[in-house]
Design an enzyme around this catalytic site. Structure first.
Site, short mmCIF file in Angstrom:
data_model
loop_
_atom_site.label_atom_id
_atom_site.label_comp_id
_atom_site.label_asym_id
_atom_site.label_seq_id
_atom_site.Cartn_x
_atom_site.Cartn_y
_atom_site.Cartn_z
N ASP A 147 -5.21 28.05 -36.53
CA ASP A 147 -5.47 29.58 -35.59
C ASP A 147 -4.41 30.67 -35.78
O ASP A 147 -4.35 31.99 -35.47
CB ASP A 147 -5.86 29.39 -33.94
CG ASP A 147 -7.07 28.17 -33.49
OD1 ASP A 147 -6.77 26.84 -34.02
OD2 ASP A 147 -7.61 29.00 -33.13
N ARG A 191 -7.58 36.68 -25.29
CA ARG A 191 -7.17 34.29 -25.21
C ARG A 191 -5.81 34.96 -26.74
O ARG A 191 -5.47 35.31 -27.20
CB ARG A 191 -7.71 33.73 -25.78
CG ARG A 191 -9.08 33.07 -25.64
CD ARG A 191 -10.39 31.98 -26.08
NE ARG A 191 -9.02 30.61 -26.02
CZ ARG A 191 -8.83 30.00 -26.95
NH1 ARG A 191 -10.49 30.00 -27.87
NH2 ARG A 191 -9.05 28.26 -26.88
N ARG A 233 -16.24 30.44 -29.41
CA ARG A 233 -14.31 30.22 -29.99
C ARG A 233 -14.09 30.57 -31.66
O ARG A 233 -14.99 30.18 -32.03
CB ARG A 233 -14.09 29.19 -28.56
CG ARG A 233 -15.01 27.88 -28.05
CD ARG A 233 -16.16 27.40 -29.79
NE ARG A 233 -14.54 26.62 -30.50
CZ ARG A 233 -14.91 26.28 -31.87
NH1 ARG A 233 -16.31 25.77 -31.72
NH2 ARG A 233 -13.92 25.76 -32.07
N ASN A 237 -3.02 24.94 -34.37
CA ASN A 237 -4.20 24.84 -34.42
C ASN A 237 -4.81 23.27 -33.09
O ASN A 237 -3.49 23.66 -32.31
CB ASN A 237 -4.51 23.94 -35.84
CG ASN A 237 -6.22 23.52 -35.79
OD1 ASN A 237 -7.01 24.61 -35.32
ND2 ASN A 237 -6.92 22.58 -36.16
O1 MRU Z 1 -10.03 26.83 -28.87
P1 MRU Z 1 -10.32 26.88 -30.09
O2 MRU Z 1 -11.90 25.97 -29.79
O3 MRU Z 1 -10.28 28.29 -30.54
O4 MRU Z 1 -9.50 26.13 -31.51
C1 MRU Z 1 -10.65 25.58 -32.37
C2 MRU Z 1 -9.71 25.61 -32.97
O5 MRU Z 1 -8.29 25.21 -32.63
C3 MRU Z 1 -9.81 25.70 -34.22
O6 MRU Z 1 -9.52 24.21 -35.40
C4 MRU Z 1 -9.71 26.43 -34.83
O7 MRU Z 1 -9.81 28.36 -34.22
C5 MRU Z 1 -9.58 27.05 -36.46
S1 MRU Z 1 -11.53 27.81 -36.80
C6 MRU Z 1 -12.73 27.64 -37.86
#
Ligand code: MRU
Length: 364
Positions: free
Chosen positions: A245, A93, A56, A255
């Protein structure tokens, strides 16, 4: 310049296995209680690992998707097969744009490559995406380091940084985005202390960021998500640095859920709020953040919580009454006006359309 991951030598959240028959990933669902590796040997396995969050973090799911296309190209590299694999990966996703960015980059390269050379070209390109991620994160950390140095120059105590969720090396191929400057500051002898949150719904600050920072010896304190505003009011946060994101053309930042509330509190308290953004997370196709698709995740992430019991067994327990209705949006959008600056591999830029367009023009 050595940009190998900050993690202990050889430890990477993703790597192509020798012979390129599969990809080894850290199964992040097991952290912080166990460091478990899994091998993904098909595009279906990669899509499942992304959907179920074994891997992730926006840059890491981009790299994983690139390796997914490479696995497909090894089995069948014809246009239709690659197209179907790309669609499958992109559907795993919806929010992080790096996924689509990586799949489209792979498809562009493979379309221009003769069929019999595609498998080799696909692995080479996936490796290139992974190595680029390391370099980009190191570079954006160097720019973030300047911010930390400036704060350190005017105070005796450690620089207090609040970060939300996990935008660390686990979320990327190495260094992390938000954490890259923290690791570089720590290595340079600058005293930093990190307030770590995202304690609900997925506990990624509590479980992943705290684990990462602990491994690297960076001083940190886990706080409840609701504590950030209070700490800012009391002057205990010098700056916030979070990941992202997807960033829209106007500078709105999407994010992990809860980021917006941190940005509001930071704005109210006069605390600078920075977002670490590799250019691969910028989506100039979307005019503003309200158009970013927000993933709705399983309510079980709220109704249940997992942890290690005293005898060392990892257990899941229920928190809410049976049958309670829950809503679990996984991301939120912080308006550009609340963002002090975007820390990119090319420097720190304003969260506004002209600066972002210039950044992309310079890149191409
Ligand atoms: O749902 P996730 O764990 O994939 O989301 C992670 C985040 O929101 C992070 O802050 C984002 O991906 C930045 S990654 C360097």
């Amino acid at each position: 310049m050595n940009v190998a991951n900050v993690a202990r030598p050889g430890l990477r959240p993703i790597r192509a296995l020798p012979g390129r028959q599969g990809v080894e990933v850290i199964d992040q669902r097991a952290l912080p209680h166990a460091l478990r590796f899994e091998t993904l040997a098909s595009v279906e396995a990669v899509a499942t690992a992304i959907r179920e969050m074994w891997v992730r973090g926006a840059p890491l799911i981009g790299a994983a998707a690139a390796y997914g296309v490479a696995l497909q190209a090894t089995q069948d590299a014809r246009d239709e097969a690659l197209h179907a694999a790309g669609a499958r990966l992109q559907a795993s996703r919806p929010t992080a744009v790096n996924l689509a960015w990586a799949v489209q980059r792979m498809q562009r390269v493979l379309r221009a490559t003769p069929l019999h050379e595609r498998a080799q070209a696909a692995w080479d390109e996936a490796d290139a995406i992974a190595e680029e991620d390391l370099r980009v994160n190191h570079a954006l950390g160097e720019h973030g380091l300047g911010l930390l140095r400036a704060v350190a120059a005017r105070k005796k105590d450690p620089v207090n940084v609040l970060t939300h969720c996990n935008a660390g090396w686990l979320a990327t191929v190495g260094w992390g985005t938000a954490t890259s400057a923290l690791y570089q500051a720590h290595a340079a002898g600058i005293a930093v202390h990190v307030w770590v949150d995202e304690t609900r719904p997925r506990n990624q600050g509590a479980g992943l960021t705290a684990w990462e920072l602990g491994q690297a010896g960076v001083p940190h304190t886990v706080i409840a998500d609701n504590a950030g505003g209070h700490l800012m009011q009391r002057g205990k946060v010098d700056l916030c640095i979070v990941g992202c994101d997807r960033v829209a053309a106007n500078g709105d930042v999407c994010n992990k859920i809860g980021t917006y509330l941190k940005a509001l509190a930071a704005h109210d308290c006069g605390v600078p709020f920075f977002v670490a953004m590799p250019a691969s997370t910028l989506d100039l196709q979307l005019a503003d953040g309200q158009r970013i698709p927000i993933e709705e995740r399983d309510g079980r992430e709220l109704t249940h919580v997992a942890g290690r019991s005293a005898p060392g067994e990892v257990l899941e327990v229920q928190l809410t009454p049976d049958g309670t209705a829950v809503a679990n949006p996984a991301f939120d959008v912080t308006p550009a006006r609340l963002v002090t600056g975007l820390i990119t591999e090319r420097g720190i830029v304003a969260a506004e359309p002209h600066a972002l367009r210039r950044l992309m023009e310079e890149r191409s």
